[in-house]
Structures are given as C-alpha cells and as structure tokens.
Design a protein around this motif. Structure first.
Motif, PDB file in Angstrom:
ATOM      1  N   UNK A   1       0.848  -1.190   0.000  1.00 26.16           N
ATOM      2  CA  UNK A   1       0.000   0.000   0.000  1.00 26.16           C
ATOM      3  C   UNK A   1       0.889   1.247   0.000  1.00 26.16           C
ATOM      4  N   UNK A   2       0.695   2.093  -0.953  1.00 25.74           N
ATOM      5  CA  UNK A   2       1.485   3.319  -1.040  1.00 25.74           C
ATOM      6  C   UNK A   2       0.626   4.416  -1.674  1.00 25.74           C
ATOM      7  N   UNK A   3       1.109   5.647  -1.688  1.00 24.49           N
ATOM      8  CA  UNK A   3       0.308   6.736  -2.245  1.00 24.49           C
ATOM      9  C   UNK A   3      -0.146   6.496  -3.680  1.00 24.49           C
ATOM     10  N   UNK A   4       0.695   5.883  -4.494  1.00 25.25           N
ATOM     11  CA  UNK A   4       0.322   5.639  -5.891  1.00 25.25           C
ATOM     12  C   UNK A   4      -0.885   4.702  -5.987  1.00 25.25           C
ATOM     13  N   UNK A   5      -0.855   3.613  -5.213  1.00 23.20           N
ATOM     14  CA  UNK A   5      -1.960   2.657  -5.240  1.00 23.20           C
ATOM     15  C   UNK A   5      -3.249   3.299  -4.720  1.00 23.20           C
ATOM     16  N   UNK A   6      -3.144   4.090  -3.664  1.00 17.63           N
ATOM     17  CA  UNK A   6      -4.320   4.753  -3.104  1.00 17.63           C
ATOM     18  C   UNK A   6      -4.894   5.759  -4.100  1.00 17.63           C
ATOM     19  N   UNK A   7      -4.019   6.513  -4.744  1.00 18.11           N
ATOM     20  CA  UNK A   7      -4.475   7.519  -5.711  1.00 18.11           C
ATOM     21  C   UNK A   7      -5.218   6.860  -6.868  1.00 18.11           C
ATOM     22  N   UNK A   8      -4.685   5.736  -7.370  1.00 19.52           N
ATOM     23  CA  UNK A   8      -5.367   5.033  -8.466  1.00 19.52           C
ATOM     24  C   UNK A   8      -6.744   4.558  -8.044  1.00 19.52           C
TER      25      UNK A   8
ATOM     26  N   UNK B   1      -4.957  11.956  -9.021  1.00 24.65           N
ATOM     27  CA  UNK B   1      -3.528  11.850  -9.297  1.00 24.65           C
ATOM     28  C   UNK B   1      -2.743  11.762  -7.990  1.00 24.65           C
ATOM     29  N   UNK B   2      -1.571  11.146  -8.076  1.00 26.23           N
ATOM     30  CA  UNK B   2      -0.708  11.064  -6.894  1.00 26.23           C
ATOM     31  C   UNK B   2      -0.313  12.468  -6.436  1.00 26.23           C
ATOM     32  N   UNK B   3      -0.086  13.354  -7.375  1.00 29.30           N
ATOM     33  CA  UNK B   3       0.265  14.727  -7.023  1.00 29.30           C
ATOM     34  C   UNK B   3      -0.851  15.393  -6.230  1.00 29.30           C
TER      35      UNK B   3
END
Length: 329
Positions: free
Chosen positions: A228-235, A240-242
């Motif tokens: 689990x990381x910001x990229x997976x949560x954002x998707x 967007x991750x930004x």
C-alpha cells in the motif's frame, strides 16, 4: 469491576489533596481551585475497557487547570471526552470557549493548556482515549476541541446511551469483550464527530474533506497490504498522486507518515488484546509490515516501548497500574 474513590472518609483538611491525587491518577495532573476545600465532596467511579477508561465523576463546584508544566515531559497525548449528566460545564482551550449542557459532549486535549469548571454540583461521564487511537479513526481530532457535539441523537446519542449501559453490564464481561466495547465506543465517538457538518468545513473545503475521507477509508480497509502506497491509493480513488499529496500538505503528516501511524495503532490494539493468539511477527505482517525488526523499531519509536514489552504490560498491568485507583469495597 468498578474502582471507586470518594472524599467521604477523608478528614476535612485532607480532602483537597486527596482529590488532586484522584484526578491525576484517573486522568492526568491538573491544578484544582476549590470554593471550600474543607467541605468539598467528590466521588469517582472508573471502569477499564482495554486501552480506554470510562469514569463517572460527581463533585461540588470546582475549577481544573491544565498548565504547560503538567505535560511538558509527557510523551503520549490523550483526549478526554466529557458528557455532562447534570449541570452546565465551562471549558476553554486554544482561545475557544464552550459551555456544554446535558445532551452535549466535548473533547479536551491533554497537550494544550485548558480551563474546565462548573459553578454548580456536577455529574459527568468522562472517557479517556489515547491521541493515537482517536487519530486512527478521525484525522486531526485536536481540531474539534472546544466544540460541542450532540449527545442526544444519532451516533452521539448511541454513544451516550452506551456510557449508561456499560456499568450495568460490565461485571459479566470478559477482558476481551471489555476491550472490544472500548474500541466500539471510540468508533461511535468518531462517527458522532464525522456526522457533524463542521467536520467537513474545519481545515478546508467540503470537497477537499470528502476526498480525504475517501482516501482514508480505502487506506484503512487495505492496511494489511505491504505494498500500500500513495500511488496505489491515488489510483483506487481516481485522483492523481500529485493531488493526493497536495490534499495532505495542509495536515500535520504526509500520506506515508499517516499510513505508518495507522499500521502502528492497529498493531498496538492487537497487542493489547488479552486473548490474542497471533505472534508478534504475525501481527506485524497483518498490519502491513514486511519485516519484524523494522516493525519493532518503528513501534518503539512511536510508543517508547518494544512490542514485546507492550504486550506484557498491556495483558498484565503493573502493580502501580493496579494501585492507581482503589477498588471499591
């Protein structure tokens, strides 16, 4: 089993000191100002619900002050949730004042100075919760101090009803059930705060808060995923991750720090369960840590104690903890 402390058996000249010690033991150190110290009367009953403590406090008029010197050296922050049963109480913290009557509730933060008083005999329910436990359920709970919430209907009413019910049922409850009920009380409190429309507009716009709520909900459901990381949560949240990082920019934590704190709090709750079967390594993996040594270092950095030490003290309280409140006869 309830513990109980009263000034009834105290000599008049010892009552103020006795009540100072009672309050410090049940909650944390405070300065007290009595209208008539020698004639003061107070009683406190307390019940342990895992990591949460519930108490019923009745006393004559009194003023409590939390000062900087009381918490300067304290590591862990706590919140007190006060629900008046009889009489209005006054509370002031961080420049905000509230007068809470029966039918309402409010939060007090241990790591900021405050004043709490009532000029009539008062009867109060008080719930003591660690800042990490409450923060695991609602982001930045400190923003809700000195705000009055509804304790008469909805999730707040259910929370208040449970406070009344627990003392009548607790004698037949196991330690495991008590801990579970304590967690449910914190869940209900978080719902009561989230149900209030001010939750959406405090600290940002309603749209921003709605995004944050969806992000946090997804992260909690997938806390056991080591990837689990910001990229997976954002998707998953279709942003967007930004933008995700921008949403967290105005909070006191990055997204990564928040995920780590949630995992540590989940592991702490699992370790405090007296009937828990998993090993420390299994709890670490269930909470999303892929390495036990890394988990132990992070846990000690967060809570000041290793997971093994925490499990031992949580399941078998120390003699000092057992003596902190005198058992009722």
């Amino acid at each position: 089993m309830a513990t109980q402390i009263s000034t009834a058996a105290c000599a008049p000249e010892a009552r103020s000191r006795h009540w100072h010690e009672t309050i410090a033991s049940a909650y944390f150190p405070l300065d007290l100002t009595f209208g008539d110290a020698d004639r003061f009367a107070g009683e406190l009953k307390a019940w342990r619900l895992g990591d949460v403590s519930l108490s019923r406090l009745t006393s004559q008029p009194l003023e409590y002050r939390r000062l900087l010197q009381h918490f300067r050296a304290e590591r862990e922050e706590h919140f007190l949730v006060t629900v008046p049963v009889h009489a209005e109480v006054f509370f002031s913290q961080c420049g905000k004042d509230v007068r809470c009557r029966p039918g309402g509730l409010f939060l007090e933060r241990s790591h900021e100075p405050y004043v709490f008083s009532h000029d009539r005999p008062a009867d109060l329910w008080v719930l003591k919760i660690t800042g990490s436990a409450l923060g695991a359920r609602i982001r930045r709970p400190d923003r809700f101090c000195s705000m009055q919430f509804d304790a008469s209907s909805g999730s707040g009413g259910l929370f208040s009803d449970m406070l009344e019910l627990i003392p009548r049922r607790i004698d037949g409850m196991s330690e495991e059930l008590c801990a579970m009920v304590g967690r449910q009380l914190v869940d209900l409190l978080a719902l009561a705060l989230k149900d209030d429309e001010r939750t959406l507009i405090s600290g940002g716009s309603a749209v921003r808060e709605a995004h944050l709520a969806r992000i946090e909900s997804f992260a909690r459901r997938h806390m056991g995923d080591p990837d689990l990381d910001p990229e997976k949560i954002a998707r998953a949240c279709r942003i967007s991750t930004r933008y995700l990082h921008e949403l967290f920019r105005d909070t006191d934590q990055t997204m990564g720090e928040w995920i780590r704190a949630q995992r540590l709090e989940a592991s702490r709750e699992a370790l405090s369960n007296p009937s828990a079967k998993p090993t420390i390594a299994e709890i670490a993996y269930q909470c999303g840590f892929s390495d036990q040594a890394q988990f132990s270092r992070a846990f000690k950095a967060q809570f000041g104690i290793t997971p093994r030490e925490y499990r031992r003290t949580a399941v078998q309280p120390s003699a000092d903890d057992r003596r902190s409140l005198t058992p009722a006869s």
